[in-house]
Design a protein around this motif. Structure first.
Motif, PDB file in Angstrom:
ATOM      1  N   ASP A 330     -11.765  -3.890  -2.877  1.00 20.80           N
ATOM      2  CA  ASP A 330     -10.769  -4.958  -2.830  1.00 20.80           C
ATOM      3  C   ASP A 330     -11.187  -6.048  -3.803  1.00 20.80           C
ATOM      4  O   ASP A 330     -12.239  -6.677  -3.644  1.00 20.80           O
ATOM      5  N   PRO A 475      -4.787  -3.707   3.354  1.00 19.02           N
ATOM      6  CA  PRO A 475      -5.785  -2.627   3.388  1.00 19.02           C
ATOM      7  C   PRO A 475      -5.667  -1.809   4.666  1.00 19.02           C
ATOM      8  O   PRO A 475      -5.501  -2.351   5.763  1.00 19.02           O
ATOM      9  N   SER A 488      -9.496   0.558   2.880  1.00 17.78           N
ATOM     10  CA  SER A 488      -9.399  -0.120   1.601  1.00 17.78           C
ATOM     11  C   SER A 488      -7.933  -0.372   1.265  1.00 17.78           C
ATOM     12  O   SER A 488      -7.032   0.067   1.997  1.00 17.78           O
TER      13      SER A 488
END
Length: 519
Positions: A330, A475, A488
């Motif tokens: 991220d 995410p 993620s």
């Protein structure tokens, strides 16, 4: 109406002629057999008993029993609840047959079509779809049940013919919801360079004793079949990849030690970890399927240690694709720079985002009791009721979906529930998704499944691509081979550049023909 009667009259004449001929037959043991057989088939009791016996053994016979029961339910409902009320017909007059042939309490419902013949034909046809050999045994019994209805005077011959046609058609129709798999191994390119491993010579085998049946320790059987292999056991608390990598590093420093292949005894999770190590080191893979479900081994076509021994002795292997997913960091995260690297994971069968992992878990939990497709429909309804939509970008478009499925290779059937792979080396990913931005999407997808028309539904999407980049608005979790492994906001799926040779017995060489599907 008169034209219809003119068409029916010749059929009625043939029916009466057949019944008169049967009525002239002298008394014999055949009368007793026909009465007993037709009575045993009342309410399909005979077929349910046969189905129970077939279900005692895992594999094709259990699937045949399940398909047979489904076909009976559909055929009996169609014949008795639909056709009989719509097409009433008088049964043959009992007075036209001798008393030694007739039943003491004949049925009084409509004669057309024969429900007994419909159920008998449906069961025999359905069983034959899954197990042709068993079907050959059941078919004469089904034919005898159908004939018995004419012999004891409760149906005309045309009633039986119509019922048998209806039952056969219904059984064939089950393939729309429940596709038939003809062979138990997917197509794959043979590998000529796989080394022969007589007795496991040159094989480093890792046995996962915690996989599969908790009451069975496979170590002894593996050592007996592969006595020359170097066998390790899984250490709790250490990943399989770490253990294999450590073992390979130790062998590199030992004089006279040469590892020709890696082996894994366990389920899909264990095999997937071993395949990742094998791909990195350019080694062929030996799979001993001793997990709970063993989807990968079933697609490859390896079912037991005898097949492993045959394939490794002969050096017979096929090239298999390995799925890869890159887990991107991220960019807005405050994590350390060491955490901001792309992590790579491999998968043998499937990867998914959204509620699909929970769907698979429920289906596999209910499947032993209900069968695959009823369990899948029930699991889908439960999961869609609980699930939250996921906003995700893939194929250059933002979409709202219930889940996104990525298969390592095209799965069959298309436009339905992915069940198996017809090929293992296509170099493609099978991408499927369920839209959540359509009104009543959950109700529509359930209806499409029940009608066998999921592939034509606006809620369902599917394509095949060599690579797929996925970005999530929030995410989310990634599951590979049914286990949640990452969280993620961006993933990239692709097929590994190098294929992994997996040992598989050449069935053409051993039997001269492809092996039929057995489980």
């Amino acid at each position: 109406m008169k034209r219809l009667l003119r068409l029916v009259d010749p059929v009625n004449e043939i029916d009466r002629g057949i019944s008169r001929h049967i009525g002239t037959m002298p008394p014999s043991g055949l009368d007793t057999v026909m009465k007993g057989l037709t009575t045993a088939a009342n309410h399909s009791v005979l077929w349910f008993a046969v189905a129970g016996a077939l279900a005692l053994r895992r594999g094709a016979t259990r699937k045949a029993a399940a398909r047979g029961v489904l076909a009976i339910a559909l055929a009996s409902g169609s014949a008795n609840a639909v056709c009989k009320p719509l097409l009433p017909r008088r049964r043959p007059a009992a007075s036209e047959l001798p008393a030694y042939q007739t039943l003491p309490s004949p049925p009084t419902s409509s004669s057309f079509p024969s429900g007994h013949a419909a159920s008998a034909a449906a069961f025999a046809t359905a069983v034959s779809l899954e197990s042709p050999k068993v079907g050959l045994v059941i078919a004469p019994v089904a034919a005898a049940v159908a004939y018995s209805r004419v012999h004891v005077g409760v149906h005309w011959a045309s009633d039986v013919a119509a019922g048998a046609t209806l039952g056969t058609g219904v059984a064939l129709l089950t393939r729309r919801w429940w596709p038939v798999r003809r062979t138990d191994e997917a197509r794959a390119r043979p590998v000529d360079s796989a080394p022969a491993l007589p007795g496991g010579d040159g094989l480093l085998m890792l046995v996962n004793q915690f996989s599969g049946d908790p009451n069975y320790d496979p170590l002894g059987d593996v050592a007996r079949v592969l006595p020359r292999a170097e066998i390790l056991t899984v250490q709790q608390g250490r990943s399989i990849e770490v253990q294999l990598e450590a073992a390979l590093r130790r062998r590199d420093g030992e004089v006279g030690t040469h590892i020709k292949a890696l082996g894994i005894t366990g389920g899909d999770g264990s095999v997937g970890a071993g395949a990742a190590v094998a791909e990195r080191h350019g080694l062929p893979l030996v799979v001993v399927p001793l997990g709970t479900l063993n989807h990968f081994a079933r697609d490859v076509g390896v079912y037991d240690l005898q097949e492993v021994d045959d394939a490794t002795r002969a050096g017979q292997a096929v090239a298999v694709d390995l799925g890869v997913v890159e887990v991107h960091p991220d960019t807005g995260s405050a994590d350390a720079e060491s955490d901001k690297v792309v992590r790579t994971r491999t998968f043998l069968n499937t990867a998914s985002i959204g509620s699909y992992p929970e769907l698979v878990r429920l289906r596999e939990h209910w499947q032993p009791r209900w069968g695959k497709w009823p369990a899948f429909v029930a699991a889908l309804m439960v999961v869609l009721h609980r699930a939250q939509p996921v906003r995700v970008r893939f194929l250059d478009e933002w979409r709202t979906v219930w889940f996104l499925f990525v298969g390592n290779g095209p799965y069959h059937p298309r436009g339905m529930v992915p069940a198996w792979r017809p090929t293992l080396d296509s170099g493609l990913l099978d991408v499927r998704w369920m839209r959540a931005d359509v009104r009543f999407s959950r109700l529509r997808v359930t209806a499409a499944l029940l009608l066998g028309a999921l592939g034509h539904s606006r809620v369902y999407g599917q394509c095949e691509v060599p690579e797929l980049d996925v970005e999530l608005e929030v995410p989310g979790m990634l599951a590979t081979d049914g286990e949640v492994v990452e969280n993620s906001g961006r993933y990239t799926f692709r097929v590994a550049a190098g294929q992994v040779p997996v040992y598989r017995r050449d069935e053409q060489r051993w039997t001269g023909r492809p092996r039929p599907y057995v489980g």
